[in-house]
Design an enzyme around this catalytic site. Structure first.
Site, PDB file in Angstrom:
ATOM      1  N   TYR A  60     -36.526 160.396  85.217  1.00 53.53           N
ATOM      2  CA  TYR A  60     -37.755 161.240  85.547  1.00 53.53           C
ATOM      3  C   TYR A  60     -37.281 162.556  86.251  1.00 53.53           C
ATOM      4  O   TYR A  60     -36.363 162.488  87.384  1.00 53.53           O
ATOM      5  CB  TYR A  60     -38.731 160.583  86.785  1.00 53.53           C
ATOM      6  N   ASP A 157     -29.405 165.763  88.298  1.00 53.55           N
ATOM      7  CA  ASP A 157     -30.661 165.839  89.065  1.00 53.55           C
ATOM      8  C   ASP A 157     -30.353 164.711  90.031  1.00 53.55           C
ATOM      9  O   ASP A 157     -30.525 163.811  90.131  1.00 53.55           O
ATOM     10  CB  ASP A 157     -31.820 165.197  88.007  1.00 53.55           C
ATOM     11  N   LYS A 185     -36.687 166.796  97.834  1.00 58.94           N
ATOM     12  CA  LYS A 185     -36.671 165.390  98.851  1.00 58.94           C
ATOM     13  C   LYS A 185     -35.971 165.363  99.921  1.00 58.94           C
ATOM     14  O   LYS A 185     -36.266 166.150 100.969  1.00 58.94           O
ATOM     15  CB  LYS A 185     -36.570 164.049  97.917  1.00 58.94           C
TER      16      LYS A 185
HETATM   17  C1  LIG Z   1     -34.913 162.435  90.117  1.00 60.00           C
HETATM   18  C2  LIG Z   1     -36.072 163.387  90.340  1.00 60.00           C
HETATM   19  N1  LIG Z   1     -36.170 164.545  89.777  1.00 60.00           N
HETATM   20  C3  LIG Z   1     -37.197 165.462  90.075  1.00 60.00           C
HETATM   21  C4  LIG Z   1     -38.199 165.188  90.748  1.00 60.00           C
HETATM   22  C5  LIG Z   1     -39.603 165.930  90.960  1.00 60.00           C
HETATM   23  O1  LIG Z   1     -39.577 166.342  92.141  1.00 60.00           O
HETATM   24  P1  LIG Z   1     -40.881 167.197  92.894  1.00 60.00           P
HETATM   25  O2  LIG Z   1     -41.946 166.042  92.708  1.00 60.00           O
HETATM   26  O3  LIG Z   1     -40.515 167.450  94.002  1.00 60.00           O
HETATM   27  O4  LIG Z   1     -41.409 168.052  91.876  1.00 60.00           O
HETATM   28  C6  LIG Z   1     -38.358 163.794  91.246  1.00 60.00           C
HETATM   29  C7  LIG Z   1     -39.593 163.460  91.783  1.00 60.00           C
HETATM   30  O5  LIG Z   1     -39.833 162.255  91.998  1.00 60.00           O
HETATM   31  C8  LIG Z   1     -37.327 162.919  90.944  1.00 60.00           C
HETATM   32  O6  LIG Z   1     -37.403 161.682  91.315  1.00 60.00           O
END
Ligand SMILES: Cc1ncc(COP(=O)(O)O)c(C=O)c1O
Length: 355
Positions: A60, A157, A185
């Site tokens: 994700y 990511d 995060k």
């Molecule tokens: C690995 C990863 N990338 C991107 C995101 C998206 O981040 P945000 O919810 O701050 O937009 C998340 C959110 O859970 C994530 O777990």
């Protein structure tokens, strides 16, 4: 004041990131992880002039159209899921290629089929969004090699792994350096902030640099409150034994849970890394997305309900959700959670057998 220009604090934060994270030479700030992956993908397309972006089933990367397909949506697939959301632009889904995590052959196959068309590869270096699947030895290295050989941009990511597992991100632990990295995060310890960083020659394509041809903007990017929170977080991570503490508690939790599921005689796997842990009711070790989907849902939800009854909230939302330990947690919190787990697991078994 927001949306006017770059502040000194923003520059200081960017310098701290560049100092700690191997792949980061230049940084731009965002308000969340999804904005960072959105810009990373656009940059990959902008610099390569190619359209396709390769992602992995179960990863994700945020809610935007570029990356939404094939998160925790399908039983098992390497075809693009067109139904990830109503309103998803079909052309965006058509630009996504999906491979299997920990399966370099599936990546090779896509490179064979789409030679010269793949702008970038985006990956969670640990697949935390499907419980926790650790990268097999050679998997991240293989992606690095394939991207370098084919002129694609490798994007890690690190929205979950960054800062949480190490100040330098998981890339510092794995010893594999991507071209671009995204953060959010743990970076702001609860405040809304994210970042994209990477090779200077790539980042200079953003129109924040002179002559940049990839559009980048956001009124609240680099706003003072979030930047102050991120700088304070980095300072604590630099000066206090945060990782030592959270890793030790994580290890205690995982070992304790292993004992509990062994005593209960239930087929379950304890997953995790560092401060992250989880119980998946399927035989392990878990190397693939399909194995994680084998999680016995009735047991999983029954277990989480049992914990909740005992005052412990672990997210039940998705059938493969992991849990996180913070610096503020103590040994007493681990003891209490393990005591609750030791009661909740036999209870979940009994209720699954009764239904
Ligand atoms: C690995 C990863 N990338 C991107 C995101 C998206 O981040 P945000 O919810 O701050 O937009 C998340 C959110 O859970 C994530 O777990």
């Amino acid at each position: 004041m927001v949306g006017v220009g770059v502040t000194e604090a923003e520059v200081e934060l960017a310098e701290r990131l560049a100092h700690h994270v191997p792949s980061v030479e230049k940084v731009l700030l965002t308000n969340c992880g999804g904005e960072a992956t959105f810009s990373a993908v656009r940059l990959a397309r902008g610099v390569t002039g190619r359209e396709k972006v390769l992602k992995f089933q179960g990863c994700y990367h945020g809610s935007h159209d570029y990356v939404l397909p094939n998160a925790l949506t399908l039983p098992s697939a390497v075809t693009v899921d067109p139904d990830a959301s109503a309103g998803l632009l079909p052309a965006a889904s058509a630009s996504v290629l999906v491979a299997r995590y920990n399966d370099l052959d599936s990546v090779h196959a896509l490179y064979d089929a789409y030679a010269g068309a793949i702008a970038g590869v985006i990956v969670e270096p640990i697949l935390h969004n499907a419980a926790t699947i650790l990268p097999d030895p050679g998997f991240l290295e293989g992606l690095r090699e394939l991207c370098s050989r084919n002129g694609s941009i490798l994007i890690f990511d690190e929205v979950i792994t960054g800062f949480r597992h190490a100040l330098g991100g998981y890339q510092a632990i794995a010893g594999v350096t991507p071209d671009l990295t995204t953060f959010a995060k743990a970076m702001g310890n609860g405040f809304p902030i994210g970042a994209i960083g990477g090779r200077a020659d790539l980042m200079d394509h953003f129109n924040t640099a002179k002559g940049g041809d990839v559009f980048y903007s956001g009124t609240y990017n680099g706003n003072s409150a979030a930047v102050a929170a991120a700088l304070a977080t980095v300072e604590v991570l630099e000066t206090e034994p945060v990782h030592e503490h959270t890793y030790r508690l994580g290890e205690r939790m995982r070992r304790g849970l292993e004992q509990i599921v062994a005593d209960a005689g239930v087929p379950a796997t304890i997953v995790g890394f560092g401060s992250i842990y989880g119980v998946i009711f399927a035989p392990g070790p878990l190397r693939t997305y399909e194995q994680v989907l084998g999680n016995d849902q009735a047991m999983f939800l029954g277990y989480k309900a049992g914990l909740l009854k005992r005052g412990i909230l672990e997210m039940p939302a998705v059938n493969a959700m992991r849990s996180h330990i913070s610096y503020s947690h103590t040994d007493a919190d681990i003891d209490r959670t393990l005591e609750a787990a030791a009661e909740a697991i036999p209870e979940a078994i009994a209720s699954a057998q009764a239904t």
